[in-house]
Design a protein around this motif. Structure first.
Motif, PDB file in Angstrom:
ATOM      1  N   GLN A 217       0.810  -1.216   0.000  1.00  0.00           N
ATOM      2  CA  GLN A 217       0.000   0.000   0.000  1.00  0.00           C
ATOM      3  C   GLN A 217       0.839   1.260   0.000  1.00  0.00           C
ATOM      4  OE1 GLN A 217      -1.521  -0.745   4.170  1.00  0.00           O
ATOM      5  NE2 GLN A 217      -1.102   1.439   4.364  1.00  0.00           N
TER       6      GLN A 217
ATOM      7  N   CYS B  27      -4.468   1.341   2.888  1.00  0.00           N
ATOM      8  CA  CYS B  27      -4.660  -0.098   3.055  1.00  0.00           C
ATOM      9  C   CYS B  27      -5.937  -0.582   2.370  1.00  0.00           C
ATOM     10  CB  CYS B  27      -4.648  -0.484   4.529  1.00  0.00           C
ATOM     11  SG  CYS B  27      -5.741   0.476   5.599  1.00  0.00           S
TER      12      CYS B  27
ATOM     13  N   CYS C 296      -6.158  -3.143  -0.887  1.00  0.00           N
ATOM     14  CA  CYS C 296      -6.938  -4.387  -0.835  1.00  0.00           C
ATOM     15  C   CYS C 296      -7.925  -4.456  -1.994  1.00  0.00           C
ATOM     16  CB  CYS C 296      -7.686  -4.476   0.484  1.00  0.00           C
ATOM     17  SG  CYS C 296      -6.657  -4.820   1.931  1.00  0.00           S
TER      18      CYS C 296
ATOM     19  N   ARG D 163      -6.175  -4.862  -5.509  1.00  0.00           N
ATOM     20  CA  ARG D 163      -5.626  -6.177  -5.847  1.00  0.00           C
ATOM     21  C   ARG D 163      -6.720  -7.134  -6.298  1.00  0.00           C
ATOM     22  NH1 ARG D 163      -1.580  -5.653  -8.098  1.00  0.00           N
ATOM     23  NH2 ARG D 163      -2.657  -3.682  -8.387  1.00  0.00           N
ATOM     24  N   TRP D 164      -7.902  -7.074  -5.681  1.00  0.00           N
ATOM     25  CA  TRP D 164      -8.999  -7.928  -6.135  1.00  0.00           C
ATOM     26  C   TRP D 164      -9.497  -7.468  -7.502  1.00  0.00           C
ATOM     27  CZ3 TRP D 164     -10.423 -12.593  -5.545  1.00  0.00           C
ATOM     28  CH2 TRP D 164     -11.676 -13.022  -5.957  1.00  0.00           C
TER      29      TRP D 164
ATOM     30  N   ILE E  25     -12.873  -7.638   2.719  1.00  0.00           N
ATOM     31  CA  ILE E  25     -11.985  -6.665   3.341  1.00  0.00           C
ATOM     32  C   ILE E  25     -12.472  -6.462   4.770  1.00  0.00           C
ATOM     33  CG2 ILE E  25     -11.154  -4.285   3.348  1.00  0.00           C
ATOM     34  CD1 ILE E  25     -11.537  -4.245   0.321  1.00  0.00           C
TER      35      ILE E  25
ATOM     36  N   ARG F  88      -7.455  -5.447   5.849  1.00  0.00           N
ATOM     37  CA  ARG F  88      -6.794  -6.619   5.282  1.00  0.00           C
ATOM     38  C   ARG F  88      -7.777  -7.342   4.375  1.00  0.00           C
ATOM     39  NH1 ARG F  88      -4.434  -7.045  11.119  1.00  0.00           N
ATOM     40  NH2 ARG F  88      -2.206  -6.716  10.760  1.00  0.00           N
ATOM     41  N   LEU F  89      -7.257  -8.030   3.369  1.00  0.00           N
ATOM     42  CA  LEU F  89      -8.072  -8.760   2.407  1.00  0.00           C
ATOM     43  C   LEU F  89      -8.042 -10.243   2.756  1.00  0.00           C
ATOM     44  CD1 LEU F  89      -9.721  -8.728  -0.271  1.00  0.00           C
ATOM     45  CD2 LEU F  89      -7.537  -9.039  -1.468  1.00  0.00           C
TER      46      LEU F  89
ATOM     47  N   PHE G 295      -4.625 -14.032   4.706  1.00  0.00           N
ATOM     48  CA  PHE G 295      -5.030 -12.748   4.128  1.00  0.00           C
ATOM     49  C   PHE G 295      -3.845 -12.041   3.496  1.00  0.00           C
ATOM     50  CE2 PHE G 295      -4.213 -12.378   8.680  1.00  0.00           C
ATOM     51  CZ  PHE G 295      -3.247 -11.386   8.734  1.00  0.00           C
ATOM     52  N   HIS G 296      -4.156 -11.106   2.613  1.00  0.00           N
ATOM     53  CA  HIS G 296      -3.166 -10.146   2.128  1.00  0.00           C
ATOM     54  C   HIS G 296      -3.142  -8.982   3.120  1.00  0.00           C
ATOM     55  CE1 HIS G 296      -2.210 -12.180  -1.445  1.00  0.00           C
ATOM     56  NE2 HIS G 296      -2.601 -11.332  -2.365  1.00  0.00           N
ATOM     57  N   ASP G 297      -1.977  -8.689   3.642  1.00  0.00           N
ATOM     58  CA  ASP G 297      -1.780  -7.519   4.496  1.00  0.00           C
ATOM     59  C   ASP G 297      -0.983  -6.513   3.682  1.00  0.00           C
ATOM     60  OD1 ASP G 297      -1.061  -5.580   6.324  1.00  0.00           O
ATOM     61  OD2 ASP G 297      -0.685  -7.002   7.940  1.00  0.00           O
ATOM     62  N   PRO G 298      -1.611  -5.413   3.234  1.00  0.00           N
ATOM     63  CA  PRO G 298      -0.925  -4.497   2.312  1.00  0.00           C
ATOM     64  C   PRO G 298       0.151  -3.640   2.953  1.00  0.00           C
ATOM     65  CG  PRO G 298      -3.056  -3.613   2.907  1.00  0.00           C
ATOM     66  CD  PRO G 298      -2.993  -4.994   3.515  1.00  0.00           C
TER      67      PRO G 298
END
Length: 206
Positions: free
Chosen positions: A37, A42, A46, A49-50, A126, A141-142, A155-158
């Motif tokens: 990010q 953030c 998230c 990216r999706w 999210i 977070r995603l 999860f993805h943590d940006p």
């Protein structure tokens, strides 16, 4: 980003009232691109990216622009701004804010089960939560999966450079997801369900 007027629950014991996970709960949405990010972006990262996974070219800056947040505020978007923006481009985001009675563990577990059910249908979420047990900074977070064998949320943590497919014990995840507001809890989650999603051209219609 920070919650206004909210105090994050820290040190609340979670476990006894939580449903025991089974192998049928294993799920992972794979091959989601990751991008660190920009400062305080953030939620934008998230969502971006999706959207990238869906074949759309949204950047973090374009997601921020769609939220309508004044750049002069010097912050990224909050859930009350990101949710409507994502709804506008075609996502079924849900209620976003889910108030619960304080210490209502079954209700908190129900919220997790809703996230898990969405994951099984290929729909990520999210979430807005405390950054860590020691840091009450609000962070998005995603959520992309769950490993019941390890009882870990994936999860993805940006925020960190290597934040793709990060893992956290579900007990801790639930503990820092619930936010205390007076005599109640608040859970924030933004569903990313949808197939007919608009590209950045929607910005021209602002």
């Amino acid at each position: 980003m920070r919650w206004a007027g909210l105090i994050v629950v820290a040190g609340m014991l979670i476990g006894a009232a939580v449903t025991r996970p089974g192998d049928a709960d294993a799920v992972l949405i794979k091959d989601i691109p990751f991008e660190k990010q920009k400062p305080d972006y953030c939620g934008e990262a998230c969502a971006g990216r999706w959207l990238k996974h869906l074949g759309l070219t949204w950047t973090q800056d374009e997601v921020f622009e769609l939220t309508g947040v004044d750049p002069k505020l010097g912050r990224g978007c909050w859930s009350e701004e990101l949710g409507p923006a994502l709804k506008r481009i075609g996502f079924a985001v849900g209620e976003v804010w889910y108030p619960l009675k304080r210490d209502d563990m079954p209700a908190l577990e129900k919220q997790w089960q809703a996230v898990l059910a969405d994951l099984k249908n290929g729909v990520p979420t999210i979430v807005v939560m405390q950054y860590s047990r020691q840091d009450d900074e609000a962070h998005m977070r995603l959520v992309l999966g769950y490993d019941p064998a390890a009882d870990e949320v994936i999860f993805h943590d940006p925020s960190p450079k290597n934040g793709a497919y990060t893992r956290m014990k579900r007990k801790l995840f639930l503990k820092i997801w619930a936010v205390e507001e007076k005599e109640s809890w608040m859970v924030e989650r933004i569903r990313l369900e949808g197939t007919k999603i608009a590209g950045p051209e929607v910005l021209k219609a602002k």
